[in-house]
Write an enzyme that holds these catalytic residues in place. Structure first.
Site, PDB file in Angstrom:
ATOM      1  N   SER A  85       0.810  -1.220   0.000  1.00  0.00           N
ATOM      2  CA  SER A  85       0.000   0.000   0.000  1.00  0.00           C
ATOM      3  C   SER A  85       0.844   1.271   0.000  1.00  0.00           C
ATOM      4  O   SER A  85       0.316   2.368   0.143  1.00  0.00           O
ATOM      5  CB  SER A  85      -0.921   0.010   1.225  1.00  0.00           C
ATOM      6  N   THR A 187      -1.623   3.945   4.519  1.00  0.00           N
ATOM      7  CA  THR A 187      -0.654   5.004   4.305  1.00  0.00           C
ATOM      8  C   THR A 187       0.377   4.913   5.410  1.00  0.00           C
ATOM      9  O   THR A 187       0.041   4.534   6.523  1.00  0.00           O
ATOM     10  CB  THR A 187      -1.374   6.369   4.417  1.00  0.00           C
ATOM     11  N   ARG A 215      -7.354   9.193  -9.401  1.00  0.00           N
ATOM     12  CA  ARG A 215      -7.876   9.427  -8.061  1.00  0.00           C
ATOM     13  C   ARG A 215      -6.760   9.854  -7.119  1.00  0.00           C
ATOM     14  O   ARG A 215      -5.673   9.284  -7.114  1.00  0.00           O
ATOM     15  CB  ARG A 215      -8.539   8.154  -7.519  1.00  0.00           C
ATOM     16  N   GLY A 217      -6.193  10.798  -2.957  1.00  0.00           N
ATOM     17  CA  GLY A 217      -6.774  10.817  -1.621  1.00  0.00           C
ATOM     18  C   GLY A 217      -6.226  11.954  -0.786  1.00  0.00           C
ATOM     19  O   GLY A 217      -5.762  12.971  -1.308  1.00  0.00           O
ATOM     20  N   ASP A 218      -6.234  11.760   0.510  1.00  0.00           N
ATOM     21  CA  ASP A 218      -5.818  12.825   1.425  1.00  0.00           C
ATOM     22  C   ASP A 218      -4.310  12.929   1.588  1.00  0.00           C
ATOM     23  O   ASP A 218      -3.788  13.971   1.976  1.00  0.00           O
ATOM     24  CB  ASP A 218      -6.441  12.609   2.802  1.00  0.00           C
ATOM     25  N   THR A 238      -4.620   8.218   8.168  1.00  0.00           N
ATOM     26  CA  THR A 238      -4.610   7.038   7.309  1.00  0.00           C
ATOM     27  C   THR A 238      -6.044   6.554   7.154  1.00  0.00           C
ATOM     28  O   THR A 238      -6.925   6.898   7.942  1.00  0.00           O
ATOM     29  CB  THR A 238      -3.728   5.926   7.915  1.00  0.00           C
ATOM     30  N   GLY A 241      -9.312   8.221   2.372  1.00  0.00           N
ATOM     31  CA  GLY A 241      -8.897   9.611   2.209  1.00  0.00           C
ATOM     32  C   GLY A 241     -10.014  10.578   1.935  1.00  0.00           C
ATOM     33  O   GLY A 241      -9.956  11.745   2.349  1.00  0.00           O
TER      34      GLY A 241
END
Length: 330
Positions: A85, A187, A215, A217-218, A238, A241
Site C-alpha cells: 500500500s 498510508t 484518483r 486521496g488525502d 490514514t 482519504g
C-alpha cells in the site's frame, strides 16, 4: 460608589467571558502539559511504522533534524516491495498503473507534494525536492514525473508480480468496495519532534487499490493527510482519504490542539466529526476506517480511529513500541 464598583467588576468579567473562545468553557477540563518535554520522538501509522521509526530514530538520536528523520523513515516502506500500500510494490489502479502520492512539511511551514506520480520508487523525496527546488507546492501526473527525472530520480517499473496478479484477479469481477483495515488503502504517515524542539511530518501512499486512474486521496494534501504547526503540534492520517479530506482532518486536529485539547482528545474530536457527517449522509460507518495520530510540542502523543484494527508506532528514549489505537465503534 460600592454599587458602581460592583457594576464595573461585573461588566469587566462579562467582557472577558465574551472575549474567551468557545473552547474555554467552564465545564471542559483544559489540557495543561506538565513536566519535561519528551524529545526526540517519532510516531507513525501501522505496524510498518516500527521499522520506519527505527530509521528515523537513527537521525533523531544524533540530534538530527526532524525533516530528515521523517523522510528517511517513510522511505523504508516506500522501498519495500512486500508493502502493498506504499511505494514500490503498491497495488495498481484499475488500469494496472501504480500511482503514488506523498507530501512533506517542515518546521517553517515549507511544504512539498506530488500526486499520481508513476515510475519513481520514493515519491517522498520528490515531494521534498518540490518543496526545496521549485516555486510550487504540488506537482501531479506527468509533470511530477518529468520534474523527478530532471532531478536525477531513476525511472523504474513499480508493478511487482504479486500486485499484478491481484489486479488481474480483480479484473474478473471489477468489484470496487474497499474494506476497512484491509491494506488496500493504507498510508504511512510519520511525525517527529527533534532534539531542538522542532516538528516535521511526511505522508506517502499508493492509494486505494484498483481506484479510478487519477484518483487522489488525502495523503498528498497538506491540511488533510498531514499538517505541522511548529508552535502547536502535528498530525497525520490514514484510511479512507475522501473522508479525511471532507473535514480537512489533520489541520482540524492541530487547531484543536491549539485550542487546548490534548493530542488524544483532538484525534477523538476529528473522528467524531467524520462519524457525524457519515451518519448525516446515510452511509454505513462499518464500511470505512480513518485513523489519526497527533504529537504536540511537549512530545505528548495520541491517536483515535473509527473502528478497531488500527495501530501506530512510537519511538522515543524509552524505546520503539507498537500501540493499538482506541476507537469509536466498540
Amino acid at each position: 460608589m460600592t454599587d458602581r464598583r460592583n457594576f464595573i467588576k461585573t461588566a469587566a468579567a462579562g467582557s472577558i467571558a465574551l472575549a474567551l473562545p468557545s473552547f474555554a468553557r467552564k465545564d471542559e477540563v483544559q489540557y495543561i502539559p506538565k513536566g519535561k518535554v519528551n524529545k526526540p520522538i517519532v510516531i507513525s501509522t501501522w505496524n510498518f511504522g516500527v521499522q520506519a521509526n527505527g530509521a528515523a530514530w537513527e537521525i533523531l538520536k544524533n540530534n538530527g533534524r526532524a525533516l530528515d528523520a521523517v523522510e528517511a523513515g517513510v522511505k523504508i516502506p516506500e522501498g519495500d516491495s512486500n508493502e502493498r500500500s506504499v511505494g514500490f510494490g503498491g497495488r495498481p489502479d484499475r488500469d494496472g498503473r501504480v500511482t503514488l502520492d506523498a507530501c512533506i512539511m517542515d518546521e517553517f511551514a515549507n511544504i512539498g507534494s506530488v500526486a499520481c506520480l508513476e515510475h519513481i520508487k520514493h515519491p517522498i523525496s520528490v515531494a521534498r525536492a518540490v518543496m526545496e527546488k521549485t516555486p510550487h507546492v504540488m506537482l501531479v501526473g506527468d509533470g511530477a514525473l518529468q520534474f523527478a527525472l530532471s532531478q536525477g530520480f531513476k525511472k523504474e517499473n513499480l508493478l511487482v508480480e504479486a500486485s499484478e496478479k491481484e489486479w488481474k484477479d480483480w479484473l474478473k469481477t471489477s468489484q470496487y468496495k474497499p474494506i476497512a483495515n484491509i491494506e488496500n488503502h493504507d498510508t504511512i504517515g510519520m511525525i517527529a519532534l527533534d532534539s531542538n524542539g522542532n516538528l516535521s511530518g511526511a505522508c506517502t501512499t499508493s492509494g486505494m487499490a484498483f481506484k479510478m486512474h487519477g484518483r487522489v486521496g488525502d495523503s498528498p494534501i497538506i491540511g488533510a493527510g498531514l499538517y505541522v504547526d511548529n508552535e502547536i503540534g502535528a498530525a497525520t492520517a490514514t484510511g479512507h482519504g475522501e473522508e479525511v479530506i471532507r473535514i480537512a482532518g489533520c489541520h482540524l486536529v492541530v487547531e484543536l490542539m491549539r485550542q487546548g485539547k490534548s493530542p488524544q482528545k483532538a484525534c477523538e474530536e476529528a473522528v467524531s466529526r467524520i462519524v457525524k457527517l457519515t451518519k448525516s449522509r446515510n452511509k454505513n460507518l462499518k464500511d470505512i476506517q480513518v485513523g489519526f495520530i497527533a504529537l504536540n510540542k511537549q512530545g505528548v502523543y495520541g491517536s483515535y480511529c473509527i473502528q478497531g484494527g488500527f495501530n501506530y508506532a512510537v519511538n522515543d528514549n524509552s524505546g520503539n513500541k507498537l500501540i493499538d489505537a482506541d476507537y469509536f465503534l466498540k
